[in-house]
Design a protein around this motif. Structure first.
Motif, mmCIF file in Angstrom:
data_model
loop_
_atom_site.group_PDB
_atom_site.id
_atom_site.type_symbol
_atom_site.label_atom_id
_atom_site.label_comp_id
_atom_site.label_asym_id
_atom_site.label_seq_id
_atom_site.Cartn_x
_atom_site.Cartn_y
_atom_site.Cartn_z
ATOM 1 N N PHE A 199 -6.069 -12.222 -19.359
ATOM 2 C CA PHE A 199 -5.633 -13.205 -18.168
ATOM 3 C C PHE A 199 -7.296 -13.172 -17.169
ATOM 4 N N GLY A 200 -8.255 -12.680 -18.189
ATOM 5 C CA GLY A 200 -9.126 -12.528 -17.648
ATOM 6 C C GLY A 200 -10.077 -14.278 -18.081
ATOM 7 N N THR A 201 -9.911 -14.141 -19.665
ATOM 8 C CA THR A 201 -11.132 -15.409 -19.850
ATOM 9 C C THR A 201 -10.217 -16.052 -20.641
ATOM 10 N N ILE A 202 -10.294 -17.364 -21.126
ATOM 11 C CA ILE A 202 -9.580 -17.895 -22.000
ATOM 12 C C ILE A 202 -9.577 -17.719 -23.698
ATOM 13 N N ASP A 203 -10.680 -16.610 -23.386
ATOM 14 C CA ASP A 203 -11.313 -16.253 -25.034
ATOM 15 C C ASP A 203 -10.173 -15.469 -25.774
ATOM 16 N N SER A 204 -8.615 -16.165 -25.837
ATOM 17 C CA SER A 204 -7.368 -14.706 -26.384
ATOM 18 C C SER A 204 -8.054 -15.528 -27.864
ATOM 19 N N PRO A 205 -6.911 -14.525 -28.685
ATOM 20 C CA PRO A 205 -6.955 -14.738 -30.123
ATOM 21 C C PRO A 205 -6.431 -16.362 -30.406
ATOM 22 N N ARG A 206 -5.064 -16.788 -29.364
ATOM 23 C CA ARG A 206 -4.953 -17.454 -30.000
ATOM 24 C C ARG A 206 -5.306 -18.683 -29.626
ATOM 25 N N GLU A 207 -6.443 -18.692 -28.544
ATOM 26 C CA GLU A 207 -7.075 -19.921 -28.540
ATOM 27 C C GLU A 207 -8.558 -19.976 -29.922
ATOM 28 N N ARG A 208 -8.671 -18.885 -30.336
ATOM 29 C CA ARG A 208 -9.214 -19.098 -31.673
ATOM 30 C C ARG A 208 -8.507 -19.523 -32.600
ATOM 31 N N PHE A 209 -9.902 -19.972 -33.570
ATOM 32 C CA PHE A 209 -9.123 -20.259 -35.052
ATOM 33 C C PHE A 209 -10.242 -20.750 -35.686
ATOM 34 N N ILE A 210 -9.969 -20.965 -37.307
ATOM 35 C CA ILE A 210 -10.373 -21.004 -37.881
ATOM 36 C C ILE A 210 -10.367 -22.918 -38.847
ATOM 37 N N ALA A 211 -11.563 -23.010 -38.835
ATOM 38 C CA ALA A 211 -11.750 -24.476 -39.920
ATOM 39 C C ALA A 211 -11.996 -24.061 -40.614
ATOM 40 N N ALA A 212 -11.674 -25.206 -41.707
ATOM 41 C CA ALA A 212 -12.835 -25.067 -43.209
ATOM 42 C C ALA A 212 -12.659 -26.001 -43.761
ATOM 43 N N GLU A 213 -13.579 -25.978 -44.510
ATOM 44 C CA GLU A 213 -14.568 -27.218 -45.207
ATOM 45 C C GLU A 213 -14.769 -27.216 -47.011
ATOM 46 N N GLY A 214 -14.530 -27.800 -47.766
ATOM 47 C CA GLY A 214 -14.925 -27.289 -49.363
ATOM 48 C C GLY A 214 -15.222 -28.895 -49.713
ATOM 49 N N ILE A 215 -15.265 -27.665 -51.733
ATOM 50 C CA ILE A 215 -15.772 -28.773 -52.770
ATOM 51 C C ILE A 215 -14.547 -29.120 -53.619
ATOM 52 N N LEU A 216 -13.693 -30.258 -54.203
ATOM 53 C CA LEU A 216 -13.264 -29.970 -55.362
ATOM 54 C C LEU A 216 -13.442 -29.780 -56.140
#
Lengths: 273, 188
Positions: free
Chosen positions: B45-62
């Motif tokens: 609660f001291g920062t908004i950098d909680s694990p729930r607010e972190r996420f992984i994004a991905a891109e790829g080549i078919l």
């Protein structure tokens, strides 16, 4: 039920604390070893002699420490507190004066927990200006009902904010973001709630860690009870609240039975909050 | 001696342990990409950098060479929740490489329609004042594939951890990468 409650109040203080702690292990075992922790909790609860058995508490402490070490970076703070408390219960059960050991360690644990939490809130950069709570109100989802009630924003607007943040997560580009829809009154409430939290979390370590002024130190449980009742009625962190209640009960002066009763009452009520 | 040691332990073992863990958390925060909520320094609660607010994004080549955006969150949360949670709590290259391998070996389905962020194009801004849509480059035009039991397979994948940052004055929320990206390439 009433006869059980009467029996609970007639038990020595340390025995009640140890039984509440055993109940905590059953209700909220730590993730990896939930079967072991639950079984140990049941063993500790079934008979008073087992509740005071330091070997069983040593096993609980070792199981809790194993769970900590194997999941160090994933566990929540209250799970660390449960492990510290299992160690304390083991130390108390091995001691000639378990009340003293439980009381001292519970008092220091409460004091240190709030001291470090307060330091984070002051120096973390997100709490002192209300930005953490403002963000949580606007897009956190968890407090949409409260935010809508106090913030002059519809639930639809708040859901839209959340959806915008979620959409941003699907295709992130460095530095790109979205303006959330807020309201000045909600921002003001976020600052008010932030300062209330900072105030109450500053009082608790002072009265718990310092013996002066003596009167405040004697009635140190009152700010903790206010914190638990006001915070966990809104924030659904029941485990943390239960842990703090056990600490509060354990460290409360023996002659302040009404405060100990309030801690027990909150312990029972918290799951229904 | 034993009695004095026992008394010392009863009074100071737990407080010393708490302080040691708090110091350890500071060490890990300084030396790795750990969420301030984790490591038991009581930073929740001291920062908004909680694990729930972190996420992984991905891109790829078919396999046919098409560059695509990948929607991997549901699959990671359902089938690899522990690893996904762990990498959001504290990023390590080993864990991100594992996720890149999972994503690279996944089967995908084409998601019809524009990407979800397209609904907010009018509200998107760049933190530095640059054109937000230009910053997206060609990413908005790429098809979106969902990690599921589909027929499409990837030739390569790239994943990255991100976190949110919030400016309360402007009520503006934006994203920043955490650490380096990880890639999985069948040709290498």
């Amino acid at each position: 039920m009433i006869s059980q409650a009467k029996r609970l109040f007639s038990l020595p203080s340390h025995l009640v604390t140890l039984k509440l702690s055993a109940l905590l292990l059953i209700l909220y075992p730590m993730n990896d070893l939930y079967v072991v922790m639950s079984v140990l909790g049941i063993i500790l609860l079934v008979h008073d002699d087992l509740t005071k058995n330091h070997w069983v508490w040593l096993a609980a402490a070792l199981a809790a420490c194993y769970a900590l070490i194997s999941n160090w970076f994933s566990l929540n703070n209250h799970e660390f507190l449960i492990a510290y408390w299992c160690i304390t219960c083991w130390l108390a059960a091995s001691s000639n004066d378990p009340d003293k050991v439980l009381s001292w360690n519970a008092r220091i644990l409460v004091g240190l927990t709030f001291l470090f939490a307060e330091l984070w809130k002051i120096f973390g950069g997100y709490f002192l200006d209300g930005s953490y709570l403002y963000y949580v109100f606007l897009a956190g989802g968890r407090f949409a009902g409260l935010a809508s009630f106090i913030g002059d924003l519809t639930r639809e607007t708040l859901a839209e904010n959340r959806a915008a943040v979620d959409a941003l997560k699907t295709l992130p580009v460095e530095g790109v973001g979205v303006a959330l829809r807020g309201s000045p009154i909600l921002k003001t409430w976020a600052i008010v709630f932030s300062y209330w939290t900072i105030l109450i979390e500053a009082i608790i370590p002072i009265v718990y860690l310092s013996r002066r002024p003596a009167l405040l130190h004697r009635y140190r449980s009152i700010p903790l009870l206010i914190f638990i009742a006001t915070t966990y009625a809104i924030v659904p962190l029941h485990r943390f609240a239960l842990v703090l209640n056990i600490f509060g009960f354990a460290q409360c002066p023996q002659d302040l039975a009404w405060i100990r009763g309030l801690h027990l009452l909150l312990f029972l009520l918290i799951p229904f909050f | 001696m034993n009695r004095r040691l026992q008394e010392f332990g009863q009074r100071y073992l737990v407080p010393l342990l708490v302080c040691s863990v708090v110091i350890t958390q500071q060490f890990f925060l300084a030396t790795s990409e750990m969420s301030t909520w984790k490591g038991s320094g009581f930073g929740m609660f001291g920062t908004i950098d909680s694990p729930r607010e972190r996420f992984i994004a991905a891109e790829g080549i078919l396999e046919d060479g098409t560059h695509v955006n990948l929607d991997i969150t549901d699959a990671l949360e359902e089938s690899y929740s522990r690893l996904y949670w762990s990498v959001r709590c504290r990023l390590t290259s080993a864990k991100l490489n594992s996720i890149a391998a999972i994503v690279g070996n996944g089967a995908y389905d084409l998601e019809e329609g524009p990407p979800p962020v397209a609904a907010y194009l009018q509200r998107l801004e760049h933190r530095d004042g640059d054109d937000a849509l230009e910053a997206y480059d060609d990413q908005l035009r790429r098809p979106l594939y969902k990690f599921w039991q589909g027929d499409a397979r990837l030739k390569s994948a790239r994943v990255r951890l991100w976190k949110l940052t919030f400016d309360p004055e402007e009520e503006f929320i934006w994203v920043n990468p955490v650490g380096e990206a990880a890639s999985y390439d069948f040709t290498s």
